[in-house]
Design a protein around this motif. Structure first.
Motif, PDB file in Angstrom:
ATOM      1  N   GLU A 244       0.812  -1.214   0.000  1.00 29.65           N
ATOM      2  CA  GLU A 244       0.000   0.000   0.000  1.00 29.65           C
ATOM      3  C   GLU A 244       0.846   1.264   0.000  1.00 29.65           C
ATOM      4  OE1 GLU A 244      -4.207  -1.194   2.166  1.00 29.65           O
ATOM      5  OE2 GLU A 244      -2.517  -0.576   3.424  1.00 29.65           O
TER       6      GLU A 244
ATOM      7  N   ASP B  77      -5.293   1.672  -5.085  1.00 28.18           N
ATOM      8  CA  ASP B  77      -5.682   0.273  -5.227  1.00 28.18           C
ATOM      9  C   ASP B  77      -6.776   0.171  -6.288  1.00 28.18           C
ATOM     10  OD1 ASP B  77      -6.083  -2.422  -4.849  1.00 28.18           O
ATOM     11  OD2 ASP B  77      -7.106  -2.213  -2.917  1.00 28.18           O
TER      12      ASP B  77
ATOM     13  N   ALA C 287      -3.632  -4.091  -3.744  1.00 26.34           N
ATOM     14  CA  ALA C 287      -2.894  -3.848  -2.506  1.00 26.34           C
ATOM     15  C   ALA C 287      -2.691  -5.171  -1.781  1.00 26.34           C
ATOM     16  CB  ALA C 287      -3.652  -2.861  -1.626  1.00 26.34           C
TER      17      ALA C 287
END
Length: 773
Positions: free
Chosen positions: A687, A697, A722
């Motif tokens: 992330e 994402d 992610a």
């Protein structure tokens, strides 16, 4: 068209296997439309009177157990037993260009090949050809070569010992050692690294050692997808109290918890067993530094033991009696700064010391590894260092301890044992020449990367493949395809249609063969074929299904007829050997050490173990001892150079399989343990890296390789997912990302493509919508 899931990302929170695996088995059996709905074959898989699984090379207990459930094994068997057919009529109605537009998944769904075919350039289709005409066409082209080294003979790991032995004999009698082989792309670092440390390129353990070990270190592996039957063994180890550690950038679900389909209690109560209790997650390419840190701390623990008057951590008796070079090895480790080890491994010192403490406490330690260790620039050195770590505490050649490379395809190790080797030893060639009264070629031949480069130069122009999917499995996809298309002739011995049949030479033939599950009759007598698994156990396999077509020939028979067409049978009566595979096994026994009384020994249920000298603490090295080698940590890598140019924007890509995939065979579009359904063009990212690069994402990106040869390498249209992966590392599926792997990005000393450590840049895709999967 085949069933497929709706594209979605849905995190998987259940244990591996269990009812989910049973559900997907049912889906695959229905999807493949197994001929006659006859599922009895599943109960003959890996049985003494049945067939060996055409999937992975994980061994079976005595090869005589009751029904063992394996989801991916069922997928492989169902795919081979499908009632769907690729007939000459189908091929005549579908141009190569139209088939090229299909995905690898769609090509797999067409089913089994039924008759030999040859490419017709005017119609851009494959057309029926008789077996005699096919052999005559290929034989004439091979006889016309001005140099036998203009031909290359590729081998897949599914080929039997009998077919592989005859195949290598054919090529060597033709005059070449050009044997590109699937092992060149996976465990070649093992085959080249271990002989220099312990004198053999194979594992030193048996399945019985797993019953006695107290510690297992699993490097670079995802057993739930790549060799599911191994999970049952790991489950038993965990349940009796052994410590299992996963060392892998990805925390794979199958190494967290496992519900055994063979356990009524776990199935009925929906319970599971914890597999690994510790997860250590190096950065991609960081395993060498990590293992170096573990070995360094083992020395420090030994120093502490000496200072405290405690028992030594090092096995001094083993080191003194069985090894050479320890003092130089230890001095090199002591000189390595901890900050360098931490930086290059991506693992904090405290975690490395914790892993070293686990290893040092173990009295009987097994180290296993997969391609997470072998597809890097310094992979050979990593395997050697892992061997040295095990030698420090005498964990080689005693019950419950040893080295265990886990091979991929079912007979990739056996192929190498019986002679599929571009660098044959003089001893093997001497015995082969004496057995068949000829002088084998002595010069080393081409491996996979060498073969592609030779085809691009025009030095190789005939390519024969015994199974496999060369065009999809290999690196640098556009260049590999250019190389194949430059050939005068390509020949593929195969069970099903795949990408390699569509990326063809000027003359191209597809020769359909029996599968492992099918009855192989020669002169009316059913034949068994033999394979060697990851622990050097050799056993026999008999098919039970009716052949998919009466026109199919066995791999062994096809090889024999090719050899007869190209060389004649004055020196070797090829078809006589193919009429009874026991005759081939007698010759293997004459040529290959360890196969004495082959036919008698393989007739025993479960077969027999080949002698592995290191297992008995016999060291076939120049010094006669196991060797500690000094391999310094080299920070100057292609990754470091790419980041020096582009900074932290450079991501390190690892190519990987999805759960519904075996090598290049795509069974379906799901990867449920990673939460991916109905799609394959995804890229897993941390992330923080997603934010750092300005993405979100679910965004779609294109990828390009950072390399220094001015060749553009791209793979476009990947959805960001992610995922829990180390910073700076990303993962995506092959063969979709093989175009990003440069042909000359290879491991030192092994020439294996570095598919687990490719420097890439990401940019926002022009179209933020999913392309057709």
């Amino acid at each position: 068209m085949a069933m497929r899931s709706k594209p979605r990302i849905e995190p998987y929170t259940h244990a591996a296997a269990g009812w989910g695996a049973l559900k997907y088995v049912a889906i695959n059996l229905l999807k493949e439309r197994v001929a006659g709905r006859d599922y009895r074959m599943l109960f003959r898989q890996n049985q003494p009177d049945g067939f060996d699984c055409p999937g992975c090379a994980w061994p079976d207990r005595e090869h005589a157990s009751t029904f063992e459930f394996c989801e991916n094994g069922v997928k492989a068997v169902a795919a081979e037993s499908t009632s769907k057919r690729v007939t000459p009529e189908f091929l005549a109605q579908n141009t190569v260009a139209s088939l090229m537009a299909q995905t690898d998944y769609e090509l797999e769904q067409h089913g089994r090949l039924t008759e030999p075919v040859i490419y017709d350039a005017l119609s851009d289709t494959y057309r029926r050809i008789s077996w005699p005409d096919a052999f005559a066409t290929i034989g004439a082209r091979l006889r016309a070569l001005r140099d036998p080294n203009q031909a290359a003979f590729y081998t897949s790991g599914r080929a039997s010992n009998e077919a592989a032995f005859l195949y290598q004999l054919f090529a060597r009698m033709l005059g070449t050692n050009n044997f590109p082989d699937c092992s060149n792309m996976c465990h070649e670092a093992t085959s080249r690294g271990m002989p220099l440390t312990v004198g053999v390129g194979k594992g030193t353990v048996t399945l019985e050692d797993f019953e006695q070990c107290d510690t297992i270190l699993l490097f670079g592996q995802n057993p739930a997808t790549n060799h599911p039957r191994m999970l049952a063994e790991l489950r038993d180890c965990a349940r009796r109290g052994a410590t299992l550690v996963s060392i892998n950038p990805l925390r794979e679900r199958g190494l967290e918890r496992f519900t055994s389909p063979q356990s009524p209690l776990e199935m009925l109560t929906n319970s599971s067993t914890e597999i690994c209790s510790v997860f250590v997650r190096p950065t991609l390419g960081g395993d060498f530094a990590l293992i170096r840190g573990v070995a360094k701390h083992v020395l420090e623990l030994d120093d502490d033991a000496v200072a405290a008057g405690q028992p030594r951590v090092l096995d001094l008796d083993f080191i003194a009696t069985h090894t050479h070079g320890f003092d130089a090895f230890a001095a090199d480790l002591r000189a390595e700064p901890w900050d360098v080890i931490e930086r290059e491994s991506g693992v904090p010192r405290a975690e490395i010391e914790g892993l070293a403490a686990i290893y040092a406490r173990g009295q009987r330690v097994i180290c296993t590894w997969g391609m997470g260790l072998t597809q890097h620039k310094h992979s050979v050195q990593t395997i050697q260092l892992l061997s040295n770590l095990m030698m420090m505490r005498g964990n080689i050649g005693r019950p419950g301890a040893g080295l265990c490379p886990v091979r991929g395809h079912s007979n990739v190790q056996g192929n190498r044992t019986v002679g599929i080797e571009e660098q044959p030893t003089a001893g093997f060639l001497d015995k082969l020449g004496a057995a068949f009264r000829f002088d084998p070629p002595r010069a080393h031949g081409h491996d996979v990367v060498d073969t592609i480069e030779a085809m691009l130069r025009g030095d190789v122009n005939v390519f024969v493949a015994l199974g496999g999917n060369f065009a999809a499995a290999t690196p640098d996809t556009p260049r590999t395809w250019e190389a194949l298309r430059a050939c005068d002739m390509t020949v593929h011995i195969a069970t099903k249609l795949n990408r390699s049949h569509l990326v063809h030479g000027r003359t191209a033939l597809i020769l359909p063969t029996l599968g492992r599950t099918e009855i192989d009759r020669q002169d009316g007598v059913p034949q068994g074929v033999t394979v060697e698994d990851s622990v050097s156990q050799v056993h026999i396999s008999f098919g039970m299904n009716a052949p998919a077509s009466p026109e199919l020939m066995s791999e062994t028979a096809i090889v024999a007829n090719l050899a007869h067409a190209a060389l004649g049978s004055a020196t070797v009566d090829w078809r006589w050997y193919a009429a009874d595979y026991a005759r081939i096994r007698d010759k293997i026994a004459e040529v290959v050490d360890g196969f004495e009384d082959y036919n008698a020994r393989v007739a025993h249920p479960g077969g027999f173990h080949l002698h592995v000298p290191a297992r008995e603490r016999e060291w076939h090295t120049p010094s006669g001892k196991a060797e500690f080698l000094v391999n310094p940590l080299v920070p100057d890598t292609p990754i470091a150079r790419a980041r020096a140019r582009h900074g932290e924007r450079v991501m390190v890509l690892m190519t990987t399989r999805s759960h519904d995939q075996y090598n290049t065979t795509i069974y379906a579009l799901d990867d449920r343990y990673r939460g991916v359904f109905g799609q394959r063009r995804v890229v897993f990212m941390h992330e923080a890296d997603i934010r750092m690069l300005g993405f979100a994402d679910g965004d779609w990106v294109d990828m390009s390789t950072v390399w220094d040869d001015d060749i553009e390498r791209r793979a476009d249209g990947f959805r960001i997912v992610a995922y829990d992966i180390p910073r700076g590392c990303i993962a995506a599926y092959y063969p979709e990302t093989n175009p990003l792997v440069p042909l000359d990005s290879v491991g030192d000393l092994c020439n294996t493509p570095t598919s687990k450590s490719i420097p890439v840049l990401l940019e926002r895709a022009a179209m933020q919508q999913p392309p057709d999967a």
